[in-house]
Design an enzyme around this catalytic site. Structure first.
Site, PDB file in Angstrom:
ATOM      1  N   HIS B  16       0.825  -1.215   0.000  1.00 30.64           N
ATOM      2  CA  HIS B  16       0.000   0.000   0.000  1.00 30.64           C
ATOM      3  C   HIS B  16       0.857   1.262   0.000  1.00 30.64           C
ATOM      4  O   HIS B  16       2.034   1.226   0.321  1.00 30.64           O
ATOM      5  CB  HIS B  16      -0.930  -0.013   1.213  1.00 30.64           C
ATOM      6  CG  HIS B  16      -1.814  -1.215   1.219  1.00 30.64           C
ATOM      7  ND1 HIS B  16      -2.972  -1.282   0.504  1.00 30.64           N
ATOM      8  CD2 HIS B  16      -1.661  -2.430   1.812  1.00 30.64           C
ATOM      9  CE1 HIS B  16      -3.509  -2.482   0.659  1.00 30.64           C
ATOM     10  NE2 HIS B  16      -2.736  -3.193   1.449  1.00 30.64           N
ATOM     11  N   CYS B  17       0.213   2.369  -0.320  1.00 39.04           N
ATOM     12  CA  CYS B  17       0.814   3.693  -0.401  1.00 39.04           C
ATOM     13  C   CYS B  17       1.636   4.000   0.860  1.00 39.04           C
ATOM     14  O   CYS B  17       1.099   3.858   1.952  1.00 39.04           O
ATOM     15  CB  CYS B  17      -0.302   4.727  -0.552  1.00 39.04           C
ATOM     16  SG  CYS B  17       0.215   6.434  -0.477  1.00 39.04           S
ATOM     17  N   PRO B  18       2.892   4.443   0.774  1.00 37.67           N
ATOM     18  CA  PRO B  18       3.687   4.666  -0.443  1.00 37.67           C
ATOM     19  C   PRO B  18       4.612   3.488  -0.771  1.00 37.67           C
ATOM     20  O   PRO B  18       5.675   3.692  -1.339  1.00 37.67           O
ATOM     21  CB  PRO B  18       4.498   5.912  -0.071  1.00 37.67           C
ATOM     22  CG  PRO B  18       4.753   5.736   1.403  1.00 37.67           C
ATOM     23  CD  PRO B  18       3.604   4.932   1.970  1.00 37.67           C
ATOM     24  N   GLY B  19       4.202   2.269  -0.400  1.00 38.56           N
ATOM     25  CA  GLY B  19       5.043   1.079  -0.591  1.00 38.56           C
ATOM     26  C   GLY B  19       5.633   0.888  -1.980  1.00 38.56           C
ATOM     27  O   GLY B  19       6.855   0.799  -2.116  1.00 38.56           O
TER      28      GLY B  19
END
Lengths: 189, 79
Positions: B16-19
């Site tokens: 998930h963001c910012p992954g």
């Protein structure tokens, strides 16, 4: 404004002056000067961008997971975008960084209490990492500093060894504000 | 259309963001200049974040493709 080193030391060079210098140096009779000016301008801009690195400051006041996630995600995003990050943990925000608290299931804001089981389940199913692990990764990634508020630290009689290793130090509000005033973005979460 | 040679694939699907952006940056740091990296992402934030970072960092976004249930970003390290 750009700081330029002259024989008499540093001075500010306004946009207008800079423009004038470029025009002067752009004269074809002045090729050597023009090249050296361009080189020195590159140095100045490089120096300038190093000094004025973009920075995000966050005052993390809340100790509930629905607010600690935004802190962790914003810090990660800023670190990824190459910004410096400084986080000032105060009150419940600092309390959440105590090792005994980190081992417990997270708390959620009372306003959204009935949503807590749903939210926790979604986070588990979607493999969202713990917010503390996100911050750990952000610290490995970029220049992310996390400070404990000295007043909270003293009032709650905290000890360094009781707190997460991610904390870089204990600072007073004055020092944090000195650091934060250089920021492009400052948030209170 | 000529096929672009991809040197490394970063499969960040499920992150998930910012992954996915952070996965890309790590891959770029470890890559050599001129190398091309493909990132797979299911995170909708990547659609804005990855092009923005690539522009800011001065690399080249070769393409963004909608695949079956994910987005593929092709990025070239230029410096």
């Amino acid at each position: 404004m750009i700081n330029v080193k002259t024989k008499s030391g540093f001075r500010n060079l306004g946009r207008k002056h800079l423009h004038a210098s470029i025009l002067m140096a752009a004269s074809p009779h002045n090729l050597v000067n023009r090249v050296s000016l361009l080189l020195s301008l590159t140095d100045i801009f490089n120096m300038h961008s190093q000094v004025k690195k973009e920075k995000l400051s966050i005052i993390a006041f809340s100790g509930t997971v629905d607010k600690l996630y935004p802190v962790a995600i914003l810090a990660s995003g800023a670190a990824a975008m190459g910004m410096d990050v400084e986080i000032f943990l105060t009150f419940w925000g600092l309390n959440a960084f105590r090792k005994d608290q980190l081992n417990q299931p997270g708390r959620i804001s009372r306003d959204f209490e009935e949503m807590a089981p749903v939210m926790m389940n979604i986070f588990k199913v979607k493999n969202v990492p713990h917010w503390i692990d996100m911050l750990k990764q952000a610290k490995e990634f970029g220049n992310v500093k996390i400070y404990a508020c000295a007043m909270t630290y003293d009032l709650f009689q905290m000890k360094k060894e009781e707190l997460s290793e991610l904390i870089d130090g204990v600072v007073g509000v004055g020092e944090f504000l000195e650091k934060a005033k250089e920021s492009n973005i400052t948030l209170f979460i | 259309m000529s096929e672009i040679k991809v040197n490394k694939v970063v499969d960040a699907r499920g992150s998930h963001c910012p992954g996915p952006l952070m996965e890309l940056i790590k891959a770029i740091r470890n890559a050599g200049v001129g190398e091309v990296i493909a990132v797979y992402s299911t995170d909708s934030g990547s659609k804005t974040d990855i092009p923005r970072w690539v522009e800011k960092a001065g690399h080249q976004l070769i393409g963004v493709y909608e695949r079956n249930g994910y987005t593929e970003f092709i990025v070239k390290k230029v410096k």
